[in-house]
Design a protein around this motif. Structure first.
Motif, PDB file in Angstrom:
ATOM      1  N   LEU A 122       0.825  -1.211   0.000  1.00  0.00           N
ATOM      2  CA  LEU A 122       0.000   0.000   0.000  1.00  0.00           C
ATOM      3  C   LEU A 122       0.859   1.261   0.000  1.00  0.00           C
ATOM      4  O   LEU A 122       0.501   2.268  -0.619  1.00  0.00           O
ATOM      5  N   ALA A 123       1.999   1.206   0.689  1.00  0.00           N
ATOM      6  CA  ALA A 123       2.878   2.371   0.749  1.00  0.00           C
ATOM      7  C   ALA A 123       3.415   2.726  -0.632  1.00  0.00           C
ATOM      8  O   ALA A 123       3.415   3.898  -1.029  1.00  0.00           O
ATOM      9  N   ILE A 124       3.870   1.720  -1.408  1.00  0.00           N
ATOM     10  CA  ILE A 124       4.424   2.026  -2.731  1.00  0.00           C
ATOM     11  C   ILE A 124       3.308   2.395  -3.711  1.00  0.00           C
ATOM     12  O   ILE A 124       3.507   3.193  -4.633  1.00  0.00           O
ATOM     13  N   TRP A 125       2.101   1.859  -3.490  1.00  0.00           N
ATOM     14  CA  TRP A 125       0.955   2.249  -4.326  1.00  0.00           C
ATOM     15  C   TRP A 125       0.651   3.729  -4.116  1.00  0.00           C
ATOM     16  O   TRP A 125       0.454   4.481  -5.074  1.00  0.00           O
ATOM     17  N   ASN A 126       0.623   4.141  -2.849  1.00  0.00           N
ATOM     18  CA  ASN A 126       0.365   5.551  -2.543  1.00  0.00           C
ATOM     19  C   ASN A 126       1.502   6.441  -3.045  1.00  0.00           C
ATOM     20  O   ASN A 126       1.267   7.575  -3.484  1.00  0.00           O
ATOM     21  N   TYR A 127       2.731   5.940  -2.953  1.00  0.00           N
ATOM     22  CA  TYR A 127       3.878   6.712  -3.446  1.00  0.00           C
ATOM     23  C   TYR A 127       3.724   7.014  -4.940  1.00  0.00           C
ATOM     24  O   TYR A 127       3.941   8.150  -5.382  1.00  0.00           O
ATOM     25  N   HIS A 128       3.354   5.996  -5.697  1.00  0.00           N
ATOM     26  CA  HIS A 128       3.183   6.203  -7.142  1.00  0.00           C
ATOM     27  C   HIS A 128       2.006   7.138  -7.422  1.00  0.00           C
ATOM     28  O   HIS A 128       2.072   7.968  -8.337  1.00  0.00           O
ATOM     29  N   SER A 129       0.930   6.994  -6.662  1.00  0.00           N
ATOM     30  CA  SER A 129      -0.288   7.770  -6.927  1.00  0.00           C
ATOM     31  C   SER A 129      -0.169   9.216  -6.453  1.00  0.00           C
ATOM     32  O   SER A 129      -0.691  10.132  -7.104  1.00  0.00           O
ATOM     33  N   LEU A 130       0.516   9.436  -5.321  1.00  0.00           N
ATOM     34  CA  LEU A 130       0.565  10.763  -4.694  1.00  0.00           C
ATOM     35  C   LEU A 130       1.882  11.488  -4.932  1.00  0.00           C
ATOM     36  O   LEU A 130       2.088  12.563  -4.368  1.00  0.00           O
ATOM     37  N   ARG A 131       2.723  10.945  -5.770  1.00  0.00           N
ATOM     38  CA  ARG A 131       4.044  11.556  -5.996  1.00  0.00           C
ATOM     39  C   ARG A 131       3.901  12.969  -6.549  1.00  0.00           C
ATOM     40  O   ARG A 131       3.033  13.251  -7.372  1.00  0.00           O
ATOM     41  N   LYS A 132       4.786  13.850  -6.060  1.00  0.00           N
ATOM     42  CA  LYS A 132       4.787  15.242  -6.509  1.00  0.00           C
ATOM     43  C   LYS A 132       6.187  15.630  -6.969  1.00  0.00           C
ATOM     44  O   LYS A 132       7.185  15.061  -6.530  1.00  0.00           O
ATOM     45  N   ASP A 133       6.224  16.619  -7.862  1.00  0.00           N
ATOM     46  CA  ASP A 133       7.522  17.081  -8.339  1.00  0.00           C
ATOM     47  C   ASP A 133       8.105  18.096  -7.352  1.00  0.00           C
ATOM     48  O   ASP A 133       7.555  18.338  -6.277  1.00  0.00           O
ATOM     49  N   ARG A 134       9.233  18.682  -7.735  1.00  0.00           N
ATOM     50  CA  ARG A 134       9.936  19.587  -6.832  1.00  0.00           C
ATOM     51  C   ARG A 134       9.116  20.822  -6.494  1.00  0.00           C
ATOM     52  O   ARG A 134       9.251  21.415  -5.417  1.00  0.00           O
ATOM     53  N   SER A 135       8.218  21.208  -7.401  1.00  0.00           N
ATOM     54  CA  SER A 135       7.375  22.382  -7.175  1.00  0.00           C
ATOM     55  C   SER A 135       6.112  22.069  -6.388  1.00  0.00           C
ATOM     56  O   SER A 135       5.319  22.974  -6.107  1.00  0.00           O
ATOM     57  N   GLY A 136       5.904  20.801  -6.070  1.00  0.00           N
ATOM     58  CA  GLY A 136       4.714  20.409  -5.327  1.00  0.00           C
ATOM     59  C   GLY A 136       3.524  20.080  -6.197  1.00  0.00           C
ATOM     60  O   GLY A 136       2.420  19.870  -5.685  1.00  0.00           O
ATOM     61  N   ASN A 137       3.736  20.015  -7.514  1.00  0.00           N
ATOM     62  CA  ASN A 137       2.649  19.664  -8.421  1.00  0.00           C
ATOM     63  C   ASN A 137       2.529  18.143  -8.540  1.00  0.00           C
ATOM     64  O   ASN A 137       3.531  17.432  -8.471  1.00  0.00           O
ATOM     65  N   PRO A 138       1.303  17.642  -8.700  1.00  0.00           N
ATOM     66  CA  PRO A 138       1.127  16.184  -8.840  1.00  0.00           C
ATOM     67  C   PRO A 138       1.937  15.638 -10.019  1.00  0.00           C
ATOM     68  O   PRO A 138       1.885  16.166 -11.126  1.00  0.00           O
ATOM     69  N   ALA A 139       2.690  14.565  -9.764  1.00  0.00           N
ATOM     70  CA  ALA A 139       3.477  13.908 -10.809  1.00  0.00           C
ATOM     71  C   ALA A 139       3.441  12.408 -10.577  1.00  0.00           C
ATOM     72  O   ALA A 139       4.462  11.782 -10.251  1.00  0.00           O
ATOM     73  N   PRO A 140       2.246  11.799 -10.691  1.00  0.00           N
ATOM     74  CA  PRO A 140       2.121  10.363 -10.386  1.00  0.00           C
ATOM     75  C   PRO A 140       2.908   9.493 -11.355  1.00  0.00           C
ATOM     76  O   PRO A 140       3.131   9.859 -12.517  1.00  0.00           O
ATOM     77  N   LEU A 141       3.328   8.345 -10.855  1.00  0.00           N
ATOM     78  CA  LEU A 141       4.033   7.358 -11.665  1.00  0.00           C
ATOM     79  C   LEU A 141       3.074   6.230 -12.023  1.00  0.00           C
ATOM     80  O   LEU A 141       2.170   5.898 -11.249  1.00  0.00           O
ATOM     81  N   PRO A 142       3.241   5.612 -13.187  1.00  0.00           N
ATOM     82  CA  PRO A 142       2.383   4.459 -13.528  1.00  0.00           C
ATOM     83  C   PRO A 142       2.693   3.274 -12.609  1.00  0.00           C
ATOM     84  O   PRO A 142       3.798   3.138 -12.088  1.00  0.00           O
ATOM     85  N   HIS A 143       1.707   2.423 -12.414  1.00  0.00           N
ATOM     86  CA  HIS A 143       1.878   1.238 -11.577  1.00  0.00           C
ATOM     87  C   HIS A 143       2.311   0.047 -12.432  1.00  0.00           C
ATOM     88  O   HIS A 143       1.926  -0.076 -13.592  1.00  0.00           O
ATOM     89  N   PHE A 144       3.116  -0.819 -11.852  1.00  0.00           N
ATOM     90  CA  PHE A 144       3.480  -2.111 -12.449  1.00  0.00           C
ATOM     91  C   PHE A 144       4.118  -1.968 -13.836  1.00  0.00           C
ATOM     92  O   PHE A 144       3.746  -2.668 -14.777  1.00  0.00           O
ATOM     93  N   TYR A 145       5.057  -1.067 -13.950  1.00  0.00           N
ATOM     94  CA  TYR A 145       5.731  -0.883 -15.236  1.00  0.00           C
ATOM     95  C   TYR A 145       7.107  -1.539 -15.262  1.00  0.00           C
ATOM     96  O   TYR A 145       7.679  -1.767 -16.336  1.00  0.00           O
ATOM     97  N   SER A 146       7.653  -1.857 -14.100  1.00  0.00           N
ATOM     98  CA  SER A 146       9.042  -2.331 -14.038  1.00  0.00           C
ATOM     99  C   SER A 146       9.109  -3.823 -13.754  1.00  0.00           C
ATOM    100  O   SER A 146       8.143  -4.445 -13.292  1.00  0.00           O
ATOM    101  N   LEU A 147      10.272  -4.396 -14.023  1.00  0.00           N
ATOM    102  CA  LEU A 147      10.507  -5.802 -13.710  1.00  0.00           C
ATOM    103  C   LEU A 147      10.372  -6.041 -12.208  1.00  0.00           C
ATOM    104  O   LEU A 147       9.846  -7.080 -11.776  1.00  0.00           O
ATOM    105  N   HIS A 148      10.835  -5.084 -11.408  1.00  0.00           N
ATOM    106  CA  HIS A 148      10.729  -5.193  -9.953  1.00  0.00           C
ATOM    107  C   HIS A 148       9.275  -5.357  -9.513  1.00  0.00           C
ATOM    108  O   HIS A 148       8.964  -6.219  -8.672  1.00  0.00           O
TER     109      HIS A 148
END
Length: 273
Positions: A122-148
């Motif tokens: 849940l923590a990494i899911w929220n990290y991807h969904s709630l990620r923000k850039d340096r200016s504080g603007n929303p910058a979400p990452l896609p889920h399940f894109y990497s081999l990891h």
């Protein structure tokens, strides 16, 4: 029951007992070491010193979202590597008590690992969904894109099936005293799948370390529009910075566990009679 324990110990030679004790001691050092080093790495290199190094909600800004990532790393190592490793060691090396007690301890360690894994996911899911850039603007990452992430999903699915299989066999032990043949046939399957899950968890962790090394240890700069971009992918990692050496050390410990633990579990001379 006492006579069974004596018979178990008699079936193991003195050399086997010494080897098992030594390997179990090494495994304990590795398990505690990888957990301690992961905690130290997060606190030393991935924490700005303000508040706690972990956060459950990333809504407080960029720093809080990064603390979500810290929580994911520590919880997954705790659940998949430490707790699962301890469960395997208890089942194989705990000979000072009745077999049913070692099974209970085995189950307890797995049950301690389940909430760690769930909260880490849940923590990494929220990290991807709630990620923000340096200016504080929303910058979400896609889920399940990497081999990891793919390996992580497979490992979690296999761990869930393994746990349900173990609970079923344990209940079968309690309810059906005449099911010894069935249980005997289930033990090698349970052991093999459990070892496979543990090795998959280590593979997933190493894939995550590699991904982190190149993503987090890159040189950043600004483009013509003033946006933060990566100017040197993995540059700090390639130059073997202090953090890079630390990450490689954690990876080496994980590989050592991938060698030691299957030997302890799979060696016929270490099995209870």
């Amino acid at each position: 029951m006492h006579s069974n324990r004596v018979e178990d110990d008699q079936k193991m030679s003195g050399g086997s007992r010494c080897c098992l004790g030594l390997l179990a001691f090494v495994a304990q050092i590795l398990l505690h070491g990888v957990l301690a080093l992961t905690l130290y790495w997060v606190i030393q290199y991935r924490w700005d010193g303000e508040g706690l190094p972990f956060a459950w909600s990333g809504e407080g800004g960029k720093d809080d979202s990064e603390k979500l990532w810290n929580l994911h790393s520590v919880l997954m190592v705790t659940g998949f590597i430490y707790c699962m490793g301890q469960a395997m060691l208890v089942y194989r090396s705990c000979r000072c008590c009745r077999h049913i007690c070692s099974k209970l301890l085995h189950t307890v360690f797995h049950m301690l690992g389940i909430p760690c894994i769930g909260l880490g996911f849940l923590a990494i899911w929220n990290y991807h969904s709630l990620r923000k850039d340096r200016s504080g603007n929303p910058a979400p990452l896609p889920h399940f894109y990497s081999l990891h992430s793919w390996l992580g999903l497979i490992t979690m699915g296999l761990a869930l099936l393994q746990f349900l299989f173990g609970v079923f066999s344990f209940l079968l032990l309690l309810c059906c005293k005449s099911s010894s043949r069935v249980r005997s046939a289930m033990v090698p399957i349970h052991s093999t799948v459990g070892t496979t899950t543990f090795i998959l968890a280590i593979t997933t962790a190493i894939a995550g370390i590699t991904e982190t090394a190149f993503y987090k240890l890159s040189s950043n700069g600004e483009d013509s529009a003033g946006q933060l971009v990566i100017t040197g992918l993995g540059e700090k990692y390639i130059k073997m910075s202090e953090e890079a050496i630390f990450l490689n050390t954690i990876g080496v410990i994980l590989i050592a566990l991938a060698v030691v633990m299957p030997v302890i579990i799979g060696c016929g001379g270490f099995r209870r009679g």
